[in-house]
Design a protein around this motif. Structure first.
Motif, short mmCIF file in Angstrom:
data_model
loop_
_atom_site.label_atom_id
_atom_site.label_comp_id
_atom_site.label_asym_id
_atom_site.label_seq_id
_atom_site.Cartn_x
_atom_site.Cartn_y
_atom_site.Cartn_z
N VAL A 15 0.87 -1.25 0.06
CA VAL A 15 -0.06 0.02 0.22
C VAL A 15 0.90 1.18 0.03
O VAL A 15 1.84 1.24 0.75
N THR A 16 0.58 2.16 -0.84
CA THR A 16 1.47 3.24 -1.07
C THR A 16 0.44 4.66 -0.83
O THR A 16 -0.67 4.52 -1.47
N LEU A 17 1.19 5.47 -0.04
CA LEU A 17 0.31 6.85 -0.08
C LEU A 17 0.98 7.91 -0.60
O LEU A 17 2.09 8.07 -0.29
N ASN A 18 0.64 8.78 -1.49
CA ASN A 18 1.35 9.80 -2.15
C ASN A 18 0.40 10.99 -1.89
O ASN A 18 -0.83 10.98 -2.21
N CYS A 19 1.01 12.27 -1.92
CA CYS A 19 0.42 13.50 -1.54
C CYS A 19 1.07 14.30 -2.63
O CYS A 19 2.09 14.28 -2.80
N SER A 20 0.24 15.25 -3.44
CA SER A 20 0.73 16.04 -4.37
C SER A 20 1.46 17.06 -4.01
O SER A 20 2.48 17.71 -4.66
N ALA A 21 1.52 17.67 -2.60
CA ALA A 21 2.52 18.62 -2.19
C ALA A 21 2.97 17.88 -0.95
O ALA A 21 2.70 16.74 -0.25
N THR A 22 4.20 18.47 -0.60
CA THR A 22 4.90 18.03 0.55
C THR A 22 5.26 19.43 1.27
O THR A 22 6.13 20.19 0.72
N PRO A 23 5.01 19.38 2.51
CA PRO A 23 3.96 18.67 3.10
C PRO A 23 2.70 18.58 2.69
O PRO A 23 2.10 19.40 1.92
N CYS A 24 1.70 17.83 2.93
CA CYS A 24 0.17 17.76 2.43
C CYS A 24 -0.45 18.96 3.01
O CYS A 24 -0.46 19.08 4.32
N THR A 25 -0.94 19.86 2.30
CA THR A 25 -1.76 20.93 2.51
C THR A 25 -3.13 21.17 1.99
O THR A 25 -3.40 19.96 1.40
N SER A 26 -4.02 22.04 2.55
CA SER A 26 -5.18 21.91 1.91
C SER A 26 -5.20 22.13 0.44
O SER A 26 -4.50 22.70 -0.23
#
Length: 139
Positions: free
Chosen positions: A90-101
């Motif tokens: 299972v992989t979790l990716n966020c489009s911004a680092t760190p995850c913001t609004s």
């Protein structure tokens, strides 16, 4: 008298061949249904993981873990869903680092599905990689 014995033998051989054909089709349908169930289970699990990821505190931007692993609430929510096999990555990716609004959170699950029967004489492989993902916007 020989004619009746010949007919009985012919019927037996035809029945055996048709039974083999019908059992092969039944096996194919069963294996396809198992693979379909696993794929749907993974899809539902990553949707649940994406929901959990966007409603919890800001998730870690990018990470990957293998089931069963309860160190992370998102991974636990994916791995605890019914039908998700052990060993699923299972992989979790966020489009911004760190995850913001307004960042997009993507949860991906990948597993190797093993057929009960497969390989050389059969029409399908012994194993198949199944992968699916779900995305939601972090609020």
């Amino acid at each position: 008298m020989n004619y009746i014995k010949t007919i009985k033998g012919q019927t037996l051989i035809e029945t055996a061949l048709m039974l083999l054909f019908l059992l092969t089709i039944l096996l194919m349908v069963t294996e396809f249904a198992r693979a379909w169930f696993t794929k749907n289970s993974l899809k539902n699990a990553v949707r649940q993981g994406a929901r959990v990821a966007v409603v919890t505190t800001p998730p870690i931007a990018n990470f990957s873990l293998t089931c069963p692993n309860s160190n992370n609430v998102v991974i636990s929510s994916v791995c605890s869903q019914p039908g998700v096999p052990a060993g699923t990555n299972v992989t979790l990716n966020c489009s911004a680092t760190p995850c913001t609004s307004n960042s997009t959170v993507t949860v991906t699950a990948t597993t190797t599905f093993t057929y009960v029967v497969g390989g050389s004489p059969w029409l399908w492989p012994k194993t198949q990689n199944l992968s699916t993902n779900a995305s939601m916007r972090y609020e």
